[in-house]
Enzyme design. Structure first.
Site: not given
Ligand code: NAI
Length: 409
Positions: A269, A292
């Site tokens: 990025e 992003h």
């Molecule tokens: P979270 O930690 O609450 O949920 C992540 C889930 O993914 C968990 O349930 C975990 O068990 C699961 N997981 C882990 N490894 C896995 C795999 N190999 N296969 C399937 N599931 C798996 O995280 P949250 O808050 O829901 O955020 C998710 C993603 O979104 C993160 O990567 C975060 O950095 C990203 N994000 C992006 C933003 C953006 O601006 N685009 C803003 C906020 C978050």
């Protein structure tokens, strides 16, 4: 190292990078008025100079709080990252100096979920391509390859905070929700967990990724997995950039296997708004590209401002470190009519007994004690009866392995 005794006006706070004004409101409402807010980031010597007598620092993602910078601070006792990530802080160096670091990991959950839902609708209607054509003066009124989301299947990969909230919103639109997660999850609404990612890919009309960046998710949507997606399905990624094989995705869209994609995060990025954006996805039909901004809304900024300010207040007011990213977590009750001693130390055997010996030698009556350790650091909070003397503080400072002490009145 010893901080001066607790007095809200003596706690000097510096907020950098235009932290949302609601953080200032929350801090000043709680009595923390010795506060400076700047719009920009500071680096290196300039940052060290500004931190000379600062107790609490608020930053966003641009200020680099390196081990060297931290080593040159005198009074810094807590850091608030008014954002999600904490890569910009040397967390280990902060921990061994007794400085908890706080962030706001879930304040923008709703913002991401709303964007993804909107993108699912736009992609299934072919809107990105149609709007591009309109800008070029082309009128192409057709219902071909244009679908409602109602009755379609949303496949959520990673059913955490964002994935599960999205599932609830999607059901409200009449979508069937299935999800894949490496952990068994309690489903919300009628969402159904699928044990094999390939089975989800074979079922879902919209696949959306909400996993963290780790070894198990690097290239999770590989060329092979993209091929396993249903014909004319769409892919949405607002999680992390290295989860999708971007060149392979571009190929599947060009070849017509996938109807389109919405991508918010990329393996590479631009580091600032002045750098160009480079990607194989540029110029492809029915692809939504966003820089992003999945979590970037005014509401999220406000939530972040309030959440991190409250964590700093709680730590300063009563020593609670709940949800600190680098520190032993202690959730503490109020301590009316008592002194509270905070003792941060190197996590070595025998230190708690040395602390208690020092208290007992000073004839101090302990009414509550809370200990947590994390890696190299231990954190003990001691409530004592009101008759406190400076000798007690001095005795605690003298315990071998002490990193920092504070007294809350
Ligand atoms: P979270 O930690 O609450 O949920 C992540 C889930 O993914 C968990 O349930 C975990 O068990 C699961 N997981 C882990 N490894 C896995 C795999 N190999 N296969 C399937 N599931 C798996 O995280 P949250 O808050 O829901 O955020 C998710 C993603 O979104 C993160 O990567 C975060 O950095 C990203 N994000 C992006 C933003 C953006 O601006 N685009 C803003 C906020 C978050």
């Amino acid at each position: 190292m010893t901080d001066t005794s607790f007095d809200k006006n003596r706690i000097k706070i510096l907020l950098l990078e235009g932290v949302h004004p609601c953080a200032v409101e929350a801090l000043t409402a709680d009595g923390y008025t010795n506060l400076t807010r700047m719009d920009h980031a500071l680096q290196g010597d300039e940052l060290v100079g500004a931190l000379a007598d600062v107790h609490m620092l608020g930053i966003r993602s641009r200020t680099q709080l390196t081990g060297e910078v931290l080593a040159r601070t005198n009074r810094l006792m807590a850091v608030g990252c008014f954002c999600i990530g904490t890569n910009q802080v040397d967390l280990g160096a902060a921990m061994v100096r007794g400085i908890p670091v706080f962030n706001a990991p879930y304040s923008n959950t709703r913002s991401v979920a709303e964007l993804v839902l909107a993108e699912a609708i736009l992609l299934l209607r072919g809107v990105p391509e149609k709007t591009q054509l309109m800008h070029q003066g082309v009128w192409q009124k057709t219902a071909a390859a244009s679908y409602e989301v109602r009755g379609k299947t949303l496949g959520v990969v990673g059913y955490g905070n964002i994935g599960s909230q999205l599932g609830v919103l999607a059901e409200g639109l009449g979508m069937n929700v299935v999800f894949y997660d490496v952990v068994r999850k309690l489903n919300l609404g009628n969402a159904r967990q699928i044990d094999d990612l390939d089975d989800l890919l074979a079922t879902a009309d919209v696949v959306t990724l909400h996993v963290p960046a780790n070894r198990s998710t690097a290239n999770l949507m590989s060329a092979e997995r993209l091929t396993r997606m249903k014909h004319h399905a769409v892919l949405i990624n607002a999680s992390r950039g290295n989860v999708v094989d971007i060149p392979a995705l571009a190929e599947r869209i060009r070849g017509g296997h996938l109807l389109g994609a919405a991508i918010d995060v990329f393996p590479e990025e631009p580091k600032s708004n002045n750098e160009p954006f480079v990607s194989e996805l540029k110029g492809l039909p029915n692809v939504i590209l966003t820089p992003h901004i999945g979590g970037s809304t005014q509401e999220a900024q406000e939530n972040i401002g309030r959440e991190v300010a409250e964590k700093l207040i709680r730590y300063s007011d009563n020593g609670s470190t709940l949800s600190a990213v680098n520190f032993p977590e202690v959730a503490l009750p109020e301590h009316p009519g008592q002194h509270r001693l905070l003792h941060i130390h190197r996590n070595t055997p025998g230190i708690l007994s040395a602390i208690n010996q020092a208290l007992s030698a000073a004839n101090v009556n302990v009414s509550g004690q809370y200990l947590q350790t994390r890696g190299e650091v231990g954190y003990v909070v001691i409530d004592i009866e009101a008759d406190y003397s400076r000798d007690v503080r001095a005795a605690l400072d003298a315990v071998d392995g002490t990193i920092r002490t504070r007294v809350l009145y």
